[in-house]
Scaffold this motif. Structure first.
Motif, mmCIF file in Angstrom:
data_model
loop_
_atom_site.group_PDB
_atom_site.id
_atom_site.type_symbol
_atom_site.label_atom_id
_atom_site.label_comp_id
_atom_site.label_asym_id
_atom_site.label_seq_id
_atom_site.Cartn_x
_atom_site.Cartn_y
_atom_site.Cartn_z
ATOM 1 N N LEU A 105 0.839 -1.203 0.000
ATOM 2 C CA LEU A 105 0.000 0.000 0.000
ATOM 3 C C LEU A 105 0.872 1.249 0.000
ATOM 4 O O LEU A 105 0.626 2.205 -0.745
ATOM 5 N N LEU A 106 1.922 1.245 0.834
ATOM 6 C CA LEU A 106 2.862 2.362 0.881
ATOM 7 C C LEU A 106 3.595 2.522 -0.446
ATOM 8 O O LEU A 106 3.831 3.641 -0.913
ATOM 9 N N GLN A 107 3.917 1.418 -1.070
ATOM 10 C CA GLN A 107 4.594 1.449 -2.366
ATOM 11 C C GLN A 107 3.709 2.092 -3.430
ATOM 12 O O GLN A 107 4.167 2.934 -4.218
ATOM 13 N N GLY A 108 2.444 1.705 -3.453
ATOM 14 C CA GLY A 108 1.518 2.301 -4.406
ATOM 15 C C GLY A 108 1.292 3.769 -4.146
ATOM 16 O O GLY A 108 1.189 4.576 -5.082
ATOM 17 N N LEU A 109 1.224 4.133 -2.866
ATOM 18 C CA LEU A 109 1.035 5.538 -2.500
ATOM 19 C C LEU A 109 2.209 6.389 -2.974
ATOM 20 O O LEU A 109 2.024 7.479 -3.540
ATOM 21 N N SER A 110 3.426 5.907 -2.760
ATOM 22 C CA SER A 110 4.609 6.662 -3.192
ATOM 23 C C SER A 110 4.687 6.742 -4.710
ATOM 24 O O SER A 110 5.121 7.762 -5.268
ATOM 25 N N ALA A 111 4.224 5.689 -5.401
ATOM 26 C CA ALA A 111 4.205 5.725 -6.868
ATOM 27 C C ALA A 111 3.253 6.795 -7.379
ATOM 28 O O ALA A 111 3.501 7.433 -8.405
ATOM 29 N N SER A 112 2.156 7.014 -6.645
ATOM 30 C CA SER A 112 1.173 8.013 -7.075
ATOM 31 C C SER A 112 1.721 9.430 -6.992
ATOM 32 O O SER A 112 1.171 10.347 -7.608
ATOM 33 N N PHE A 113 2.795 9.623 -6.250
ATOM 34 C CA PHE A 113 3.409 10.951 -6.166
ATOM 35 C C PHE A 113 4.523 11.132 -7.192
ATOM 36 O O PHE A 113 4.736 12.239 -7.687
ATOM 37 N N MET A 114 5.238 10.077 -7.524
ATOM 38 C CA MET A 114 6.370 10.246 -8.449
ATOM 39 C C MET A 114 5.947 10.158 -9.914
ATOM 40 O O MET A 114 6.503 10.858 -10.763
ATOM 41 N N VAL A 115 4.953 9.334 -10.238
ATOM 42 C CA VAL A 115 4.584 9.126 -11.641
ATOM 43 C C VAL A 115 3.990 10.373 -12.305
ATOM 44 O O VAL A 115 4.361 10.705 -13.441
ATOM 45 N N PRO A 116 3.065 11.103 -11.661
ATOM 46 C CA PRO A 116 2.495 12.285 -12.334
ATOM 47 C C PRO A 116 3.538 13.348 -12.690
ATOM 48 O O PRO A 116 3.312 14.142 -13.607
ATOM 49 N N GLN A 117 4.654 13.347 -11.984
ATOM 50 C CA GLN A 117 5.676 14.352 -12.269
ATOM 51 C C GLN A 117 6.308 14.131 -13.640
ATOM 52 O O GLN A 117 6.778 15.085 -14.269
ATOM 53 N N THR A 118 6.318 12.887 -14.095
ATOM 54 C CA THR A 118 6.899 12.609 -15.414
ATOM 55 C C THR A 118 6.108 13.308 -16.516
ATOM 56 O O THR A 118 6.678 13.974 -17.389
ATOM 57 N N ILE A 119 4.791 13.177 -16.471
ATOM 58 C CA ILE A 119 3.949 13.845 -17.472
ATOM 59 C C ILE A 119 4.062 15.354 -17.345
ATOM 60 O O ILE A 119 4.100 16.082 -18.352
ATOM 61 N N ALA A 120 4.131 15.850 -16.105
ATOM 62 C CA ALA A 120 4.266 17.287 -15.888
ATOM 63 C C ALA A 120 5.591 17.803 -16.443
ATOM 64 O O ALA A 120 5.644 18.877 -17.057
ATOM 65 N N PHE A 121 6.656 17.037 -16.252
ATOM 66 C CA PHE A 121 7.960 17.440 -16.786
ATOM 67 C C PHE A 121 7.934 17.478 -18.313
ATOM 68 O O PHE A 121 8.561 18.354 -18.927
ATOM 69 N N ILE A 122 7.245 16.557 -18.945
ATOM 70 C CA ILE A 122 7.148 16.555 -20.406
ATOM 71 C C ILE A 122 6.473 17.835 -20.889
ATOM 72 O O ILE A 122 6.897 18.465 -21.863
ATOM 73 N N GLN A 123 5.417 18.240 -20.193
ATOM 74 C CA GLN A 123 4.705 19.461 -20.560
ATOM 75 C C GLN A 123 5.591 20.694 -20.400
ATOM 76 O O GLN A 123 5.528 21.631 -21.201
ATOM 77 N N VAL A 124 6.423 20.696 -19.371
ATOM 78 C CA VAL A 124 7.259 21.868 -19.088
ATOM 79 C C VAL A 124 8.500 21.899 -19.973
ATOM 80 O O VAL A 124 8.876 22.951 -20.510
ATOM 81 N N LEU A 125 9.139 20.747 -20.148
ATOM 82 C CA LEU A 125 10.415 20.704 -20.862
ATOM 83 C C LEU A 125 10.261 20.838 -22.373
ATOM 84 O O LEU A 125 11.115 21.415 -23.039
ATOM 85 N N PHE A 126 9.166 20.307 -22.918
ATOM 86 C CA PHE A 126 9.028 20.239 -24.370
ATOM 87 C C PHE A 126 7.868 21.125 -24.820
ATOM 88 O O PHE A 126 6.718 20.704 -24.848
ATOM 89 N N THR A 127 8.200 22.341 -25.177
ATOM 90 C CA THR A 127 7.185 23.286 -25.651
ATOM 91 C C THR A 127 6.902 23.113 -27.141
ATOM 92 O O THR A 127 5.821 23.454 -27.611
ATOM 93 N N ASP A 128 7.888 22.590 -27.873
ATOM 94 C CA ASP A 128 7.686 22.329 -29.297
ATOM 95 C C ASP A 128 6.772 21.111 -29.475
ATOM 96 O O ASP A 128 6.938 20.092 -28.794
ATOM 97 N N THR A 129 5.810 21.218 -30.372
ATOM 98 C CA THR A 129 4.808 20.166 -30.560
ATOM 99 C C THR A 129 5.431 18.842 -30.983
ATOM 100 O O THR A 129 5.069 17.778 -30.458
#
Length: 243
Positions: A105-129
């Motif tokens: 349960l703790l493992q899944g909870l920690s995954a829920s915090f680290m995984v969304p950052q990957t998509i957020a980083f893609i949005q921030v780092l790559f402005t070109d379509t």
């Protein structure tokens, strides 16, 4: 040119989050018979090993994304990965089914915090379509690759017996990957802008978590029970329905 290289390097580093999170879904599916034998668990307890991880992941996924906006995506990614690595080690050290379920349960909870950052980083780092499309393509490839790797490692490691039982290696495999990712993230990943005007829906998180647990636990225990156990009225009714 240096900025472009760093940008793709940062992407590779943060892709470790979806890689590990998906691996830990499929690696357990294959290793379940060995884990069940190792901790002397029932069928219901083994189902909770899978469901507990997904419960923690699903219930806090939106909160994890909001935390990245509020505290900074690098910081949340770093500590989410740290918690995931520690939780993985605790899973490998578990002696009972209850300990394993709680640490999953703790493992899944920690995954829920680290995984969304990957998509957020893609949005921030790559402005070109075009670059953003390539980045999301790599994200999708990572998910598919992780599913295959998880099944292969689950079968191989569960039958491997070194100093410790093979099924424990299924969890300890996350330790070296986690440490390398943490060191790389600390050195190469840049922090993003913070939006501290965001608010957290604590009541919603609590209600969602309790609702999911109240649905999943009785269903699993109701089906697995040989005798009438305290799985609640829903589980009891579900068990009778399938007799």
């Amino acid at each position: 040119m240096k900025e472009i290289k760093n940008k793709w390097l940062e992407l590779i580093i943060v892709l470790a989050a979806p890689l590990l999170s998906v691996i830990d879904v499929f690696i357990i599916n294959v290793a379940i018979p060995t884990i069940k034998k190792g901790i002397h668990a029932t069928d219901g307890e083994m189902q909770l090993v899978i469901a507990g991880y997904l419960l923690g992941y699903a219930a806090f996924l939106i909160t994890g994304g909001r935390a990245g906006d509020h505290f900074g995506r690098k910081k949340v990614f770093f500590w989410g990965m740290f918690a995931f690595t520690v939780a993985s080690c605790l899973c490998g050290l578990s002696q009972t089914a209850l300990q394993l379920n709680l640490t999953r349960l703790l493992q899944g909870l920690s995954a829920s915090f680290m995984v969304p950052q990957t998509i957020a980083f893609i949005q921030v780092l790559f402005t070109d379509t075009r670059e953003r499309a390539k980045a999301f393509g790599l994200y999708g490839i990572t998910l598919g690759t992780a599913a295959v790797i998880g099944q292969v490692l689950g079968g191989y490691l569960s039958d491997t017996h070194w100093i410790i039982e093979g099924w424990r290696l299924v969890f300890f495999i996350n330790l070296p990957i986690g440490i390398i990712t943490l060191l790389a993230a600390h050195k190469y990943v840049t922090e993003t802008a913070k939006h501290q005007n965001t608010k957290f829906d604590y009541t919603g998180i609590l209600i969602l978590t309790l609702a999911l647990f109240s649905l999943i636990y009785p269903l699993i225990q109701g089906l697995a029970a040989v005798e009438f156990r305290a799985a609640g009225p829903i589980g009891f009714a579900f068990y009778l329905f399938h007799l």
